[in-house]
Design an enzyme around this catalytic site. Structure first.
Site, PDB file in Angstrom:
ATOM      1  CE  LYS A  31      -3.530   2.329   2.765  1.00 15.96           C
ATOM      2  NZ  LYS A  31      -4.344   2.188   3.957  1.00 15.96           N
ATOM      3  CD  GLU A  37       9.275  -5.788   7.447  1.00 11.58           C
ATOM      4  OE1 GLU A  37       8.764  -4.860   6.781  1.00 11.58           O
ATOM      5  OE2 GLU A  37       9.073  -6.326   8.772  1.00 11.58           O
ATOM      6  N   GLY A  79      -4.797  -1.773   5.384  1.00 16.56           N
ATOM      7  CA  GLY A  79      -4.163  -2.882   4.694  1.00 16.56           C
ATOM      8  C   GLY A  79      -4.707  -4.187   4.622  1.00 16.56           C
ATOM      9  CD  GLU A 122      -2.206  -4.495  11.528  1.00 15.77           C
ATOM     10  OE1 GLU A 122      -2.909  -4.349  10.342  1.00 15.77           O
ATOM     11  OE2 GLU A 122      -0.910  -4.632  11.552  1.00 15.77           O
ATOM     12  CG  HIS A 153      -4.947 -36.334  15.961  1.00 16.58           C
ATOM     13  ND1 HIS A 153      -5.171 -37.524  16.425  1.00 16.58           N
ATOM     14  CD2 HIS A 153      -5.712 -36.131  15.107  1.00 16.58           C
ATOM     15  CE1 HIS A 153      -5.859 -38.273  15.767  1.00 16.58           C
ATOM     16  NE2 HIS A 153      -6.602 -37.338  14.811  1.00 16.58           N
ATOM     17  CE  LYS A 170       5.502  -0.868  10.217  1.00 16.09           C
ATOM     18  NZ  LYS A 170       4.599  -0.111   9.470  1.00 16.09           N
TER      19      LYS A 170
HETATM   20  O1  LIG Z   1       1.001  -2.741   2.374  1.00 19.55           O
HETATM   21  P1  LIG Z   1       2.193  -2.043   2.967  1.00 19.55           P
HETATM   22  O2  LIG Z   1       2.196  -0.612   2.949  1.00 19.55           O
HETATM   23  O3  LIG Z   1       3.501  -2.673   2.644  1.00 19.55           O
HETATM   24  O4  LIG Z   1       1.938  -2.486   4.484  1.00 19.55           O
HETATM   25  C1  LIG Z   1       2.006  -3.814   5.009  1.00 19.55           C
HETATM   26  C2  LIG Z   1       1.414  -4.008   6.371  1.00 19.55           C
HETATM   27  O5  LIG Z   1       2.491  -3.437   7.373  1.00 19.55           O
HETATM   28  C3  LIG Z   1       2.040  -2.399   8.253  1.00 19.55           C
HETATM   29  O6  LIG Z   1       2.971  -2.489   9.182  1.00 19.55           O
HETATM   30  C4  LIG Z   1       0.542  -2.716   9.043  1.00 19.55           C
HETATM   31  O7  LIG Z   1       0.812  -3.145   9.976  1.00 19.55           O
HETATM   32  C5  LIG Z   1      -0.146  -3.504   8.051  1.00 19.55           C
HETATM   33  O8  LIG Z   1      -1.468  -3.122   8.325  1.00 19.55           O
HETATM   34  C6  LIG Z   1       0.186  -3.617   6.555  1.00 19.55           C
HETATM   35  O9  LIG Z   1      -0.807  -4.499   5.990  1.00 19.55           O
END
Ligand SMILES: O=P(O)(O)OC[C@H]1O[C@H](O)[C@H](O)[C@@H](O)[C@@H]1O
Length: 545
Positions: free
Chosen positions: A209, A215, A269, A355, A386, A509
Site C-alpha cells: 500500500k 520488508e 491494509g 490488528e 491430535h 519498526k
Molecule cells: O502494504 P504495506 O504498505 O506494505 O503494509 C503492509 C503491512 O504493514 C504495516 O506495518 C501494517 O501493520 C499492516 O496493516 C500492513 O498491511
C-alpha cells in the site's frame, strides 16, 4: 460512537454483568434439555452461510441484553457512517470503505463528494485485462516466453489475503502456473520461492500500500537483482508490476507506473485483498471467479447493512464474542476450519481481528477498563484434534471456537472414498463433545476404574459456533471473509475503540531501524538498555564484528 458514557458504566453493561452472575453456571446440557428446538431455533442463515449458534452459553434473555448493548453503543449508526464514506478512522483522518471495493458498477459511494465506485471498477477492469494477458500467454517475459510463475512480494495485508485466498481457491486456479508468496525479510523466504524458477518465465507482483515497507522493498530489491543478473536491466518492465497507492515510490523503485495497479487510502491494509492487492489471485483464478468472490463479499455487506440485529450474522457473532471476551474473560478464540483449503484462513483472521481490535484506549483516548480484542488462533481440523484439542476439552481455559465446514468436497477424491463424510463427522463430533462432555457417571457406567474416572471425564459446556456452507466457492469465501470483517467492526464499535488504525506496529519498526547499524558494527551500543546492548554485543561477537 457513544463514548460519552463509558462502556462499563452503561446500564446495559451492568445488566449483562448481573445476568452473567445469574447464568454462569448454566450448562449447555440443561439448556438443550429445556428446549428441544434449540438446535434449529438458534440458527441463522445469510447468503450461503448457515450458522448454528445453539452451542453457546446464552439464553433468549442473554441475546436480548446483548442486543440492547448493541443499540446503546450506536453500532448501526457507526455502520451507516462507514458505508457512507465518513472518516470514521479519525486518527488517520480516513474513510473506511473496503465495502466500496465490491460494490456493483452502478453503486454510488462518495468520499469528499466524489463517487469512488467508477475508479474501483476502472482498476478492476485493468486487472482483468492484465490477468487475461498473462493467462493467455499474450503477456510474455523479456525473452518472449510466457509467464509460468507468479511471485507476490508483500507483507501483512499485502500478503496474507492473497495467500489465504489462493490456497482457499486452488481448485479454481490455473494449475499450469506456479504461484508463490514472499513476505518475510529473512532472505530464506525469497530464496526458497525462486530457487527452482526460471527468471525468463517469472513475474513479480510487488504489493505494498505504502511502497515503503522495509520488508517488501528489501525483498523486491533482491528479486530485481536476481532477475537482472539473469536477463539484464531492460527485462524489469516485463517482469515487475506493482500494486500500491504510492505512484511516486513505485516509479522511484524502477517499475513503470503503466504497470501499476492502484488503490486508495480509504482501504486499510488488512481489508485490501479484494482491491488490486488481489492481483496475484486474479491471475490464478481468472477475472470471472474473482468477480464471483467480490459478489460474495457484497452479499454479506448488504446483509450486514440491512438485516435487523436479531437476524444479522456479523452482529450476532460480534455479540457472542463480547459475551465470552468480557464476561467469561475468555482471552482467546479459536477458528477451526474443517477444510484443508482454508489452511491459511486463521493466519489471515489474526491480522484482521488483532490488528483491528487489539487496542487499549477508547475513541476519546482514555484507557479502557474492559477487555478488547481477543487472541485469535487455530489450525485446520482434524490436525488440531491430535495436538491441542486436549486443552480445549479438558483444560482450565475457556476457548470459544468457530468450526467451519462444507457439505460438499471440492475434489472428487473426498467423495469417492467417503473421506469427506469422515472429515465432517469429526467437525460435528467436536462441537458435540465440547458442548455436552461426558459426566463422571457416564464414564463410571462404562466400567472405567474409579481412580481413572476424573481423568476421563469431560466437563463440556465449551461453546462453539458451527458455520456451514454447501461448498467452498469464490462467492462463499467472499461471504465468509466479509462476515468476519463486519464481526470485528461490531466488536470495535461496542468497545468504543478505533478498529481502523494500527499505531501499535510502529515502535518496533523504528527501533529495528535504529538497531540495524549497531548489528553491522557501523555504530556502537551506547545508550541502549542493558538487555538489548548485551544481545547486540553477543550477536556482533558471534558474527566476528
Ligand atoms: O502494504 P504495506 O504498505 O506494505 O503494509 C503492509 C503491512 O504493514 C504495516 O506495518 C501494517 O501493520 C499492516 O496493516 C500492513 O498491511
Amino acid at each position: 460512537m457513544s463514548d460519552s458514557v463509558r462502556l462499563d458504566q452503561t446500564d446495559e453493561w451492568r445488566a449483562l454483568r448481573r445476568h452473567y452472575e445469574e447464568t454462569r453456571e448454566l450448562h449447555l446440557r440443561e439448556l438443550f434439555a429445556a428446549d428441544p428446538e434449540r438446535g434449529s431455533r438458534y440458527a441463522l442463515e445469510a447468503g450461503d452461510l448457515y450458522v448454528d449458534y445453539s452451542r453457546n452459553r446464552v439464553t433468549d434473555e442473554t441475546l436480548r441484553l446483548l442486543r440492547e448493548l448493541l443499540a446503546a453503543r450506536g453500532v448501526t449508526g457507526l455502520r451507516d457512517a462507514m458505508f457512507s464514506g465518513e472518516k470514521i478512522n479519525f486518527t488517520e483522518k480516513r474513510a473506511v470503505l473496503h465495502v466500496a471495493l465490491r460494490a456493483p458498477r452502478d453503486a454510488v459511494i462518495e468520499v469528499d463528494g466524489e463517487n469512488v465506485v467508477p475508479a474501483v471498477h476502472e482498476v478492476l477492469d485493468r486487472m482483468a485485462a492484465f490477468s487475461a494477458q498473462v493467462r493467455s500467454g499474450e503477456w510474455t517475459g523479456a525473452t518472449g516466453r510466457p509467464i509460468r510463475n507468479v511471485v507476490n512480494i508483500g507483507i501483512g495485508g499485502s500478503d496474507l489475503g492473497p495467500k489465504m485466498a489462493y490456497e482457499a481457491l486452488r481448485p479454481y486456479a490455473d494449475r499450469t502456473r506456479v504461484f508463490r508468496f514472499v513476505s518475510n525479510v529473512d532472505g530464506a523466504d525469497l530464496h526458497e520461492a525462486v530457487r527452482d524458477l526460471d527468471p525468463a518465465e517469472t513475474l513479480f507482483i510487488i504489493s505494498s500500500k505504502t511502497f515503503t515497507t522495509v520488508e517488501t522493498i528489501t525483498n523486491a530489491t533482491s528479486a530485481r537483482q536476481w532477475l537482472v543478473s539473469a536477463l539484464g536491466e531492460d527485462a524489469v518492465a516485463k517482469h515487475f508490476v506493482a500494486v500500491s497507492t504510492n505512484a511516486d515510490q513505485v516509479a522511484k523503485f524502477g517499475i513503470d507506473t503503466a504497470n501499476m495497479f492502484g488503490f486508495w487510502d480509504w482501504v486499510g491494509g488488512r481489508y485490501s485483498f479484494d482491491s488490486a492487492i488481489g492481483l496475484s489471485l486474479m491471475v490464478a483464478i481468472g477475472p470471472e471467479r474473482f468477480r464471483e468472490m467480490l459478489d460474495g463479499f457484497h452479499l454479506m455487506d448488504e446483509h450486514f447493512r440491512t438485516a435487523p440485529p436479531e437476524r444479522n450474522l456479523p452482529m450476532l457473532l460480534g455479540l457472542l464474542g463480547i459475551w465470552y471476551d468480557d464476561f467469561y474473560d475468555a482471552q482467546t478464540y479459536a477458528v477451526l476450519p474443517y477444510s484443508h483449503y482454508l489452511s491459511r484462513f486463521t493466519d489471515y483472521l489474526q491480522q484482521l481481528d488483532m490488528e483491528s481490535d487489539g487496542k487499549s484506549v477508547d475513541r476519546s483516548g482514555r484507557p479502557v477498563t474492559w477487555q478488547t480484542g481477543p487472541v485469535v488462533w487455530g489450525t485446520p481440523g482434524t490436525n488440531g484434534q491430535h495436538a491441542y484439542y486436549q486443552l480445549l476439552h479438558q483444560g482450565t481455559k475457556l476457548v470459544p471456537a468457530d468450526l467451519i465446514g462444507f457439505v460438499r468436497p471440492i475434489e472428487e477424491l473426498g467423495e469417492l472414498t467417503g473421506q469427506h463424510d469422515l472429515l465432517m463427522a469429526n467437525l460435528f463430533a467436536q462441537g458435540q463433545a465440547l458442548a455436552f462432555g461426558k459426566t463422571a457417571e457416564e464414564v463410571a457406567a462404562e466400567g472405567v476404574p474409579a481412580e481413572q474416572v476424573p481423568h476421563r471425564t469431560f466437563p463440556g459446556n465449551r461453546p462453539t459456533n458451527t458455520i456451514l456452507a454447501t461448498e467452498l466457492t469464490p462467492s462463499v469465501l467472499g461471504q465468509l471473509i466479509a462476515l468476519y470483517e463486519h464481526k470485528v467492526f461490531v466488536q470495535g464499535a461496542i468497545w468504543g475503540i478505533n478498529s481502523f488504525d494500527q499505531w501499535g506496529v510502529e515502535l518496533g519498526k523504528v527501533l529495528a531501524k535504529n538497531l540495524e547499524p549497531r548489528l553491522s558494527g557501523a555504530t556502537d551500543t551506547a545508550g541502549l538498555d542493558g538487555s538489548t546492548a548485551t544481545l547486540v554485543e553477543r550477536y556482533r561477537r558471534l558474527r566476528g564484528r
